[in-house]
Design a protein around this motif. Sequence first.
Motif, PDB file in Angstrom:
ATOM      1  N   GLY A 160       0.831  -1.201   0.000  1.00  0.00           N
ATOM      2  CA  GLY A 160       0.000   0.000   0.000  1.00  0.00           C
ATOM      3  C   GLY A 160       0.867   1.253   0.000  1.00  0.00           C
ATOM      4  N   GLU A 161       1.892   1.246   0.835  1.00  0.00           N
ATOM      5  CA  GLU A 161       2.790   2.398   0.918  1.00  0.00           C
ATOM      6  C   GLU A 161       3.485   2.669  -0.410  1.00  0.00           C
ATOM      7  N   GLN A 162       3.682   1.613  -1.186  1.00  0.00           N
ATOM      8  CA  GLN A 162       4.323   1.789  -2.490  1.00  0.00           C
ATOM      9  C   GLN A 162       3.302   2.110  -3.581  1.00  0.00           C
ATOM     10  N   GLY A 163       2.063   2.217  -3.186  1.00  0.00           N
ATOM     11  CA  GLY A 163       1.040   2.573  -4.174  1.00  0.00           C
ATOM     12  C   GLY A 163       0.689   1.440  -5.129  1.00  0.00           C
ATOM     13  N   LEU A 164       0.924   0.211  -4.694  1.00  0.00           N
ATOM     14  CA  LEU A 164       0.641  -0.909  -5.581  1.00  0.00           C
ATOM     15  C   LEU A 164      -0.730  -1.526  -5.326  1.00  0.00           C
ATOM     16  N   VAL A 165      -1.202  -1.398  -4.107  1.00  0.00           N
ATOM     17  CA  VAL A 165      -2.526  -1.924  -3.777  1.00  0.00           C
ATOM     18  C   VAL A 165      -3.275  -0.922  -2.906  1.00  0.00           C
ATOM     19  N   LEU A 166      -4.559  -1.175  -2.803  1.00  0.00           N
ATOM     20  CA  LEU A 166      -5.400  -0.397  -1.917  1.00  0.00           C
ATOM     21  C   LEU A 166      -6.010  -1.371  -0.932  1.00  0.00           C
ATOM     22  N   HIS A 167      -5.837  -1.108   0.339  1.00  0.00           N
ATOM     23  CA  HIS A 167      -6.383  -2.014   1.330  1.00  0.00           C
ATOM     24  C   HIS A 167      -7.445  -1.305   2.156  1.00  0.00           C
ATOM     25  N   LYS A 168      -8.681  -1.762   1.988  1.00  0.00           N
ATOM     26  CA  LYS A 168      -9.730  -1.260   2.875  1.00  0.00           C
ATOM     27  C   LYS A 168      -9.938  -2.295   3.968  1.00  0.00           C
ATOM     28  N   PRO A 169      -9.532  -1.972   5.177  1.00  0.00           N
ATOM     29  CA  PRO A 169      -9.625  -2.953   6.255  1.00  0.00           C
ATOM     30  C   PRO A 169     -11.002  -3.615   6.310  1.00  0.00           C
ATOM     31  N   TYR A 170     -10.983  -4.899   6.481  1.00  0.00           N
ATOM     32  CA  TYR A 170     -12.208  -5.723   6.555  1.00  0.00           C
ATOM     33  C   TYR A 170     -12.910  -5.848   5.199  1.00  0.00           C
ATOM     34  N   LYS A 171     -12.380  -5.188   4.172  1.00  0.00           N
ATOM     35  CA  LYS A 171     -13.052  -5.207   2.868  1.00  0.00           C
ATOM     36  C   LYS A 171     -12.201  -5.847   1.775  1.00  0.00           C
ATOM     37  N   GLY A 172     -10.926  -6.047   2.076  1.00  0.00           N
ATOM     38  CA  GLY A 172     -10.065  -6.673   1.073  1.00  0.00           C
ATOM     39  C   GLY A 172      -9.087  -5.728   0.390  1.00  0.00           C
ATOM     40  N   VAL A 173      -8.254  -6.312  -0.450  1.00  0.00           N
ATOM     41  CA  VAL A 173      -7.221  -5.563  -1.170  1.00  0.00           C
ATOM     42  C   VAL A 173      -7.587  -5.501  -2.645  1.00  0.00           C
ATOM     43  N   THR A 174      -7.270  -4.396  -3.267  1.00  0.00           N
ATOM     44  CA  THR A 174      -7.442  -4.245  -4.711  1.00  0.00           C
ATOM     45  C   THR A 174      -6.133  -3.747  -5.295  1.00  0.00           C
ATOM     46  N   LEU A 175      -5.843  -4.155  -6.501  1.00  0.00           N
ATOM     47  CA  LEU A 175      -4.664  -3.628  -7.175  1.00  0.00           C
ATOM     48  C   LEU A 175      -4.942  -2.203  -7.629  1.00  0.00           C
ATOM     49  N   THR A 176      -3.970  -1.334  -7.492  1.00  0.00           N
ATOM     50  CA  THR A 176      -4.054  -0.020  -8.131  1.00  0.00           C
ATOM     51  C   THR A 176      -3.688  -0.209  -9.599  1.00  0.00           C
ATOM     52  N   LYS A 177      -3.773   0.867 -10.341  1.00  0.00           N
ATOM     53  CA  LYS A 177      -3.401   0.800 -11.754  1.00  0.00           C
ATOM     54  C   LYS A 177      -1.951   0.333 -11.881  1.00  0.00           C
ATOM     55  N   LYS A 178      -1.123   0.953 -11.077  1.00  0.00           N
ATOM     56  CA  LYS A 178       0.304   0.602 -11.060  1.00  0.00           C
ATOM     57  C   LYS A 178       0.507  -0.867 -10.692  1.00  0.00           C
ATOM     58  N   GLY A 179      -0.194  -1.294  -9.644  1.00  0.00           N
ATOM     59  CA  GLY A 179      -0.078  -2.677  -9.199  1.00  0.00           C
ATOM     60  C   GLY A 179      -0.547  -3.655 -10.266  1.00  0.00           C
ATOM     61  N   ARG A 180      -1.623  -3.274 -10.939  1.00  0.00           N
ATOM     62  CA  ARG A 180      -2.148  -4.163 -11.967  1.00  0.00           C
ATOM     63  C   ARG A 180      -1.173  -4.285 -13.134  1.00  0.00           C
ATOM     64  N   GLY A 181      -0.508  -3.183 -13.408  1.00  0.00           N
ATOM     65  CA  GLY A 181       0.508  -3.213 -14.457  1.00  0.00           C
ATOM     66  C   GLY A 181       1.621  -4.193 -14.138  1.00  0.00           C
ATOM     67  N   VAL A 182       2.106  -4.102 -12.923  1.00  0.00           N
ATOM     68  CA  VAL A 182       3.177  -5.016 -12.520  1.00  0.00           C
ATOM     69  C   VAL A 182       2.675  -6.456 -12.570  1.00  0.00           C
ATOM     70  N   ALA A 183       1.480  -6.666 -12.047  1.00  0.00           N
ATOM     71  CA  ALA A 183       0.936  -8.027 -12.009  1.00  0.00           C
ATOM     72  C   ALA A 183       0.795  -8.611 -13.412  1.00  0.00           C
ATOM     73  N   SER A 184       0.317  -7.811 -14.345  1.00  0.00           N
ATOM     74  CA  SER A 184       0.160  -8.295 -15.720  1.00  0.00           C
ATOM     75  C   SER A 184       1.499  -8.730 -16.283  1.00  0.00           C
ATOM     76  N   ASN A 185       2.471  -7.929 -15.947  1.00  0.00           N
ATOM     77  CA  ASN A 185       3.804  -8.225 -16.413  1.00  0.00           C
ATOM     78  C   ASN A 185       4.321  -9.541 -15.867  1.00  0.00           C
ATOM     79  N   VAL A 186       4.073  -9.759 -14.595  1.00  0.00           N
ATOM     80  CA  VAL A 186       4.491 -11.014 -13.973  1.00  0.00           C
ATOM     81  C   VAL A 186       3.749 -12.179 -14.622  1.00  0.00           C
ATOM     82  N   LEU A 187       2.459 -12.001 -14.827  1.00  0.00           N
ATOM     83  CA  LEU A 187       1.663 -13.063 -15.444  1.00  0.00           C
ATOM     84  C   LEU A 187       2.147 -13.367 -16.854  1.00  0.00           C
ATOM     85  N   ARG A 188       2.530 -12.314 -17.545  1.00  0.00           N
ATOM     86  CA  ARG A 188       3.049 -12.516 -18.908  1.00  0.00           C
ATOM     87  C   ARG A 188       4.278 -13.410 -18.889  1.00  0.00           C
ATOM     88  N   ARG A 189       5.210 -13.064 -18.031  1.00  0.00           N
ATOM     89  CA  ARG A 189       6.442 -13.856 -17.920  1.00  0.00           C
ATOM     90  C   ARG A 189       6.132 -15.280 -17.508  1.00  0.00           C
TER      91      ARG A 189
END
Lengths: 220, 220
Positions: free
Chosen positions: B50-79
Motif C-alpha cells: 500500500g505504501e508503495q502505491g501498488l494496492v489499496l487495502h480497505k480494512p475488513y473489505k479486502g485488497v485491490t490492485l491499483t493501476k500501477k499494481g495491476r501493471g506489474v501483475a500483468s507483467n508477472v503473469l506474462r512472464r
Amino acid sequence: MNSKPMSESTEMYLKAIAELDDRNSVAVARLAERLSVTNVSANEMVRRLGEQGLVLHKPYKGVTLTKKGRGVASNVLRRQRLWERFLHDHLKIEWAQVYDYACSLEHATAPEVTEALAVFLGHPEICPRGNPIPAEDGSFEPLDGILLSEVEVGTAVRVLAVNATATDVLKYLQERNILPGRELEIVEAAPMQGPLTLRVEKKEVALGLSLAKFVIVEPI
Amino acid sequence: MNSKPMSESTEMYLKAIAELDDRNSVAVARLAERLSVTNVSANEMVRRLGEQGLVLHKPYKGVTLTKKGRGVASNVLRRQRLWERFLHDHLKIEWAQVYDYACSLEHATAPEVTEALAVFLGHPEICPRGNPIPAEDGSFEPLDGILLSEVEVGTAVRVLAVNATATDVLKYLQERNILPGRELEIVEAAPMQGPLTLRVEKKEVALGLSLAKFVIVEPI
DNA sequence: TGTGATAATAAGGTTAGCCATAACATTTTT
DNA sequence: AAAAATGTTATGGCTAACCTTATTATCACA
C-alpha cells in the motif's frame, strides 16, 4: 543425496570460486571484488560456507572448494551455461549480455528443468563464451589453452574462450571481435605491462593486459 | 518509467491478487492462504505494498490492485505464462508441474528476455492452463466462461481453463483428464455441497466442489 | 628485522520478510 | 443485541546478507 536448496548467494559464491580457481585457491579479496561486496562481507560468507562444508578457508592463504562445494559449483555452472546457449542460440540475445541474463535464470532452475533444457539443446559441450558445460555428474574437461596475456609477440592464436563475466567487458571484447573461434596475432606488446597490439580480422586493435587475461587461446 | 525492480515477494503478492481477483477485491486471508504465510505476515506485506502505491487495502473489505499494481501483475503473469508455454511445448515438462517451475523462472526474467521469449514462442495467446497471456502493455481479454461448480446438471461443457496453481491439485485434475479443451458433462451434483459426478472421455469421475471452482468452462 | 600492505576479525547496524502471541475491531450469525 | 468468527494491529523476535569503522594478525620485502 544432500541437495537441500542452496541460497542464491551461496550459489554465486561457489560459482565465483570455481570460475576464478586455477585448481588452487582463491583469495577472499578476489572473491569480494568479483561479487561486488566488501571484504568483510566476503569473509563472513566464506565462514558460513566453511561451516556448511562447502569450502576450506586457510586464513591468509585463500579459499578452496571442498568436494561437496565443487559439486554444487559444477551444477551451477551447468545451469548457467545451458541457459547461455539457449539465450544466445534460440532467443538471439546479444553475446555480451547472455552471461548476465543466464546468471539470473540459473538460480531459479530445478534439476528437472536443467536436464530437459540439456535435451532440448542437444547436450551442448561449450557455452557461447567458449567454456565447457559440466555434465550432469559435475565432470568436464578443462580447456587446455593459455592466457592471451602470456603469448609471445608474433604468435598466431585462436581464441578458445573468454572468461570475463561483466557485461561491459564482454561488450568491449565483442566490439573488437575478440570472440571464441576467431584467429588473431600478437603484433606487439608494449613494455611495462603495457597493452598488446593484436591483429584481428585484418584490423589492428589495442588491448590492455588486464583484459587480455580474460582471453584463453591456443597457438595455431 | 517507474520500473525499479520489484522483489520476488512483491511480485508474488501482486500476482496472487491478480489471480484471485474477480475484478473486485481479495480478502487478505485468501492471500495469506495462497502464499502460505500467516495472516499477520500478509497484513504486514499488504501495508508495505500500500505504501508503495501498488494496492489499496480497505480494512475488513479486502485488497485491490491499483493501476500501477495491476501493471506489474500483468507483467508477472506474462512472464509466468510464457515460461509455462516454453516448459510445456519445448522442454516437454509434465503439464501439472509447469506452473511451479515457471513461477521460479518468472522472477529472474528481464524484459528483454521476456520479449525475446515471446518472439521465439510465436506470441502465444494462452498458457497451457488455458489462461490468456497479457500483452507487453499489460492488456488481455479475460476469459468469458463460468465456473464448473456453477454449471447445471445435464449440461455439456468444454474446459476453457484451469485456475489452480498447486502442483498436487493440478496433478489430480490431470489424472482425471480435466484439462483445457476437453469436453465433459455434469452427470450429477450431490446435495449439501457434495461432489459433482462428471463424464469425461467416456468415463465417470467424481470431483469435489472446491476443486470444481478451479475449472472454468463454456457450454457447448 | 622492521615496516607497509594486505587479510581477517570484532562490534554494531540495516533491511526484507517471515514468525508467534496477544489485544482489539468488525462482521456475521444466532 | 450478544456471541462467535474473522480480520487487523501491536509487540517482540528471528534470519541471511549485507554495511561501516576499528582493531589485530600475517605476509612480503627492503
